[in-house]
Scaffold this motif. Sequence first.
Motif, mmCIF file in Angstrom:
data_model
loop_
_atom_site.group_PDB
_atom_site.id
_atom_site.type_symbol
_atom_site.label_atom_id
_atom_site.label_comp_id
_atom_site.label_asym_id
_atom_site.label_seq_id
_atom_site.Cartn_x
_atom_site.Cartn_y
_atom_site.Cartn_z
ATOM 1 N N LYS A 75 0.666 -1.083 0.044
ATOM 2 C CA LYS A 75 -0.090 -0.174 0.152
ATOM 3 C C LYS A 75 0.973 1.269 0.049
ATOM 4 O O LYS A 75 0.650 2.375 -0.645
ATOM 5 C CB LYS A 75 -0.898 -0.127 1.154
ATOM 6 C CG LYS A 75 -1.666 1.149 1.494
ATOM 7 C CD LYS A 75 -2.903 1.340 0.296
ATOM 8 C CE LYS A 75 -3.475 2.594 0.225
ATOM 9 N NZ LYS A 75 -4.904 2.818 -0.302
ATOM 10 N N ASP A 224 -9.945 5.746 1.036
ATOM 11 C CA ASP A 224 -8.672 6.232 0.675
ATOM 12 C C ASP A 224 -8.578 7.557 0.654
ATOM 13 O O ASP A 224 -9.396 8.219 -0.238
ATOM 14 C CB ASP A 224 -8.410 5.501 -0.848
ATOM 15 C CG ASP A 224 -7.166 5.461 -1.321
ATOM 16 O OD1 ASP A 224 -6.393 6.669 -1.329
ATOM 17 O OD2 ASP A 224 -6.587 4.621 -1.867
ATOM 18 N N ASP A 257 -5.781 -3.505 0.960
ATOM 19 C CA ASP A 257 -5.659 -2.204 1.385
ATOM 20 C C ASP A 257 -6.032 -1.893 2.938
ATOM 21 O O ASP A 257 -7.027 -1.676 3.425
ATOM 22 C CB ASP A 257 -6.824 -1.041 0.586
ATOM 23 C CG ASP A 257 -6.904 0.326 1.004
ATOM 24 O OD1 ASP A 257 -5.985 0.681 1.867
ATOM 25 O OD2 ASP A 257 -7.669 1.128 0.372
#
Length: 405
Positions: A75, A224, A257
């Motif tokens: 990530k 995100d 994620d």
Amino acid sequence: MIELYRGLSPAGDLVIIEKLCEHLQGRSFLHINSTKAGGGVAEILHRMIPFLQSLGIDARWEIIEGDNRFFDITKKMHNALQGKEIEFTEEMFEYHYEINRRNAQRLNLDADMVFIHDPQPSALVDFRRQGSGKWLWRCHIDLSMPAKGICDYLMRYYEKYDAAIFSISKFARGRKRFEFIVPPSIDPISEKNRELTEEEICSVLDKYGIPADRPMILQVSRFDRFKDPIGVIKAYRMVKHYNDCILVLAGSPATDDPEGAEVLEEVKNYASDDPDIYILMLPPDSNLEINALQRAATVVLQKSIKEGFGLTVSEAMWKGKPVIGGAVGGIPLQIINGITGFLVYSVEGAAFRIRQFLNNPEMTRRMGQWGREHVRNNFFITRQIRDYLSIWYYLEYGEGRIIEL
Ligand code: UDP
């Protein structure tokens, strides 16, 4: 399966796919990425693999397995490729390589064409068998301004691929003989995008207690920071001074994620106790739910500050919705500013355009219709399959063998 797209997809795409398949029948096509659930890559592969199989291609999809440490590193790689300055240590790179090595022992890497998606499994190319098929790196990330350290590391592997594919030309590296541009795509007949009845839409709204009688602003995205959910709330708050509306932020976790939970907390804190903001953390396979929310929305946002492509833009446009998107990555390919939606550069810009749509239903309807046709002509899965098979055919036979159409 191709029959299902007749009358829906551009006819030329279907003809080219059929011709190419006459030559690639029975050949093996392997895709490797890092998750089966969450995000655009998994979304596309879930639809593309059975489609390729139905065309007589021996298509397979494998996942690189790793632990939390591995996905934390990858990530960070993802964030650095999208421009964030991050300190990497040699130890982190070694761990990335080591997990790739272990996966190479576990996976069958033999195929006529191998597509490696994104940085997580990129080092697998080191374990390619002599004389195996073509290997291609398929990057979905916004590479417009990558941080330097991460590029130097990934170049070690990049050089070993036969070719690479990027979503838009701005992301190409200019470092290989074969760098192709193929934008991603949506599947119009999937559960995520098929037509829904009013009852289906209403039952999803009921399930989440979302009122159906007020204008809805929607953003569908993983939690995100590059998707700028906080910026969306800020824009909504500006609009709210003048227009009645509710805001829905829908996201789901992705196994690759690890930052999602943290960002979700930030978003909840920022939204505070506003009863008109609905923050939904949905299971990754909530396709019907996302479809219904997109159809119920009055205005759809994708206010990203970095974006590889942004499938959610095409998904909403296909449903005839006006979309406001950050002018980054693949979004301007989908949103032709002022025609199929609006591109924005700031929170204020987003708020202004939301109000413009809320106050002009006729313009909203017209732009939504143009957006729908733009998606039909350019961003359906049949076009992406056409492009992938064309690249494969070209890498295999070069310019010497021409297919007559
Ligand atoms: N998506 C979903 N549920 C969510 C959030 C996103 O199914 O709660 C889907 C979305 O509909 C789209 C994909 O995940 O198909 C996201 O792809 P996109 O290219 O927009 O972004 P990425 O997550 O790959 O950066």
